[in-house]
Design an enzyme around this catalytic site. Structure first.
Site, PDB file in Angstrom:
ATOM      1  N   ARG A  29      10.011   4.252  -1.617  1.00  7.77           N
ATOM      2  CA  ARG A  29      11.349   4.877  -2.546  1.00  7.77           C
ATOM      3  C   ARG A  29      11.194   6.494  -2.547  1.00  7.77           C
ATOM      4  O   ARG A  29      12.448   6.042  -3.238  1.00  7.77           O
ATOM      5  CB  ARG A  29      10.729   3.577  -3.555  1.00  7.77           C
ATOM      6  CG  ARG A  29      10.984   1.923  -3.293  1.00  7.77           C
ATOM      7  CD  ARG A  29      10.497   1.766  -4.842  1.00  7.77           C
ATOM      8  NE  ARG A  29      10.595   0.008  -4.642  1.00  7.77           N
ATOM      9  CZ  ARG A  29      11.448  -0.729  -4.534  1.00  7.77           C
ATOM     10  NH1 ARG A  29      12.043  -0.003  -4.523  1.00  7.77           N
ATOM     11  NH2 ARG A  29      11.190  -1.675  -4.407  1.00  7.77           N
ATOM     12  N   GLN A  96       0.976  -0.855  -8.755  1.00  2.80           N
ATOM     13  CA  GLN A  96       1.904  -1.566  -8.090  1.00  2.80           C
ATOM     14  C   GLN A  96       1.552  -1.297  -6.765  1.00  2.80           C
ATOM     15  O   GLN A  96       2.372  -2.097  -5.876  1.00  2.80           O
ATOM     16  CB  GLN A  96       3.223  -0.727  -8.412  1.00  2.80           C
ATOM     17  CG  GLN A  96       4.202  -1.157  -9.718  1.00  2.80           C
ATOM     18  CD  GLN A  96       4.814  -0.302 -10.364  1.00  2.80           C
ATOM     19  OE1 GLN A  96       4.494   1.193 -10.529  1.00  2.80           O
ATOM     20  NE2 GLN A  96       5.882  -0.374  -9.946  1.00  2.80           N
ATOM     21  N   VAL A  98      -0.721  -2.254  -2.791  1.00  4.47           N
ATOM     22  CA  VAL A  98      -0.958  -3.160  -2.053  1.00  4.47           C
ATOM     23  C   VAL A  98      -2.558  -2.868  -1.774  1.00  4.47           C
ATOM     24  O   VAL A  98      -3.165  -3.234  -0.518  1.00  4.47           O
ATOM     25  CB  VAL A  98      -0.055  -4.298  -1.469  1.00  4.47           C
ATOM     26  CG1 VAL A  98       0.234  -4.693  -2.302  1.00  4.47           C
ATOM     27  CG2 VAL A  98       0.202  -2.622  -0.159  1.00  4.47           C
ATOM     28  N   HIS A 116       1.660  -6.576  -7.002  1.00  2.00           N
ATOM     29  CA  HIS A 116       2.311  -6.577  -6.027  1.00  2.00           C
ATOM     30  C   HIS A 116       1.161  -7.456  -4.693  1.00  2.00           C
ATOM     31  O   HIS A 116       1.408  -7.228  -3.537  1.00  2.00           O
ATOM     32  CB  HIS A 116       2.901  -5.232  -5.264  1.00  2.00           C
ATOM     33  CG  HIS A 116       3.931  -5.266  -6.468  1.00  2.00           C
ATOM     34  ND1 HIS A 116       4.313  -4.014  -6.331  1.00  2.00           N
ATOM     35  CD2 HIS A 116       4.342  -5.823  -7.123  1.00  2.00           C
ATOM     36  CE1 HIS A 116       5.605  -3.436  -7.509  1.00  2.00           C
ATOM     37  NE2 HIS A 116       5.621  -4.671  -7.970  1.00  2.00           N
ATOM     38  N   CYS A 149      -1.457 -20.248  10.906  1.00  2.00           N
ATOM     39  CA  CYS A 149      -2.957 -20.219  10.418  1.00  2.00           C
ATOM     40  C   CYS A 149      -3.762 -21.852  10.855  1.00  2.00           C
ATOM     41  O   CYS A 149      -2.643 -22.588  11.849  1.00  2.00           O
ATOM     42  CB  CYS A 149      -2.049 -21.556   9.038  1.00  2.00           C
ATOM     43  SG  CYS A 149      -3.921 -22.230   7.789  1.00  2.00           S
ATOM     44  N   SER A 191       7.871   5.793 -10.455  1.00  2.00           N
ATOM     45  CA  SER A 191       9.342   5.645 -10.837  1.00  2.00           C
ATOM     46  C   SER A 191       9.458   5.354 -11.993  1.00  2.00           C
ATOM     47  O   SER A 191      10.411   5.951 -12.660  1.00  2.00           O
ATOM     48  CB  SER A 191      10.418   6.056 -10.171  1.00  2.00           C
ATOM     49  OG  SER A 191      10.108   4.187  -9.449  1.00  2.00           O
ATOM     50  N   ILE A 233      -0.392  15.265  -8.481  1.00  2.00           N
ATOM     51  CA  ILE A 233      -1.504  13.990  -8.925  1.00  2.00           C
ATOM     52  C   ILE A 233      -2.500  14.656  -8.871  1.00  2.00           C
ATOM     53  O   ILE A 233      -3.573  14.138  -9.594  1.00  2.00           O
ATOM     54  CB  ILE A 233      -0.947  13.217  -8.743  1.00  2.00           C
ATOM     55  CG1 ILE A 233       0.015  12.089  -9.250  1.00  2.00           C
ATOM     56  CG2 ILE A 233      -1.759  11.682  -8.468  1.00  2.00           C
ATOM     57  CD1 ILE A 233       1.343  10.442  -8.637  1.00  2.00           C
TER      58      ILE A 233
END
Length: 249
Positions: A29, A96, A98, A116, A149, A191, A233
């Site tokens: 994003r 958030q 995965v 998520h 499956c 965000s 970060i």
């Protein structure tokens, strides 16, 4: 309340895509994110398109084969979170993402809430049978463009929440409980625009938690925050968590 409890507050960490970019996983994003560069790519992870269009499913499986997420390794930020937990500070991660990198870094599975879902597991949309993503991708590599499956022949998908699907209510309920109970809430690499995950920051602040936001870009919750960190970060989060470990608040 004991002095031990006072000294070691419950720390909730809401992590978004930004915490994993140093591991080579793109921020979908962000300004250069995939969703902005190629809006058609969203169809590959949109539930209705996925369930009704075999071509979308085939393209989705190829996207999964090419994904960097399954081969990524935790970076210094993930390791700092796990280190905080090992120090004895009560920590809960609400993510958030995965990619499963918090767990690979050493966070106990039970202390990570994946809002998520996870890209490391495959589930059947009919019988709900779950299996490993690696096995499904081996079938794709062997020539099954859209593997079904093995139990019931139903459509398989990654165990992630696609666009058009709701979050797991049990996971969300637990995340809300953590946000309301914590004394420190750190939103990192997110965000804070995707609901309902973003609202957790507001819930924590309203419940009296110290809200700290570590993100390169402004967020809608900056005005509520006690501290906003714009530094990278990979260096900012370890320093912040070390401060908490040392009792610096």
């Amino acid at each position: 309340m004991s002095s031990e409890t006072t000294r070691r507050p419950l720390v909730a960490i809401l992590s978004g895509a930004g915490i994993s970019t140093d591991s080579g996983i793109p921020d979908y994003r962000g300004p250069q994110g995939l969703w902005r560069r190629d809006p058609e790519a969203e169809k590959l992870v949109t539930y209705d398109f996925y369930m009704t269009d075999p071509d979308i499913r085939r393209r989705s499986w190829q996207m999964r084969r090419e994904s960097k997420a399954l081969h990524a390794r935790p970076n210094g930020a993930h390791e700092a979170v796990a280190r905080l937990e090992r120090s004895g500070v009560p920590v809960r991660v609400i993510t958030q993402n995965v990619d499963g990198l918090h767990q690979l870094a050493g966070m106990p599975e039970r202390k990570v809430l994946e809002l998520h879902g996870t890209a490391r597991v495959v589930e059947c949309t009919h019988c709900e049978e779950r299996s490993g993503m690696d096995e499904a991708l081996e079938r794709v590599a062997a020539g099954e463009a859209d593997p079904a499956c093995r139990e019931c022949g139903g459509i398989l998908k990654s165990a992630t929440v696609m666009f058009g699907q709701g979050l797991d209510p049990e996971v969300l309920t637990e995340a809300v409980a953590v946000a309301r109970a914590c004394q420190v809430f750190i939103a990192v690499g997110t965000s804070l625009q995707v609901q309902p995950a973003a609202s957790l920051a507001g819930m924590a602040a309203e419940s009296g938690a110290r809200l700290i936001i570590v993100n390169a870009e402004p967020t809608p919750y900056d005005a509520l925050a006690d501290e906003v960190v714009r530094e990278p970060i990979g260096t900012a989060l370890p320093a912040l968590l070390e401060r908490i470990t040392d009792g610096g608040g």
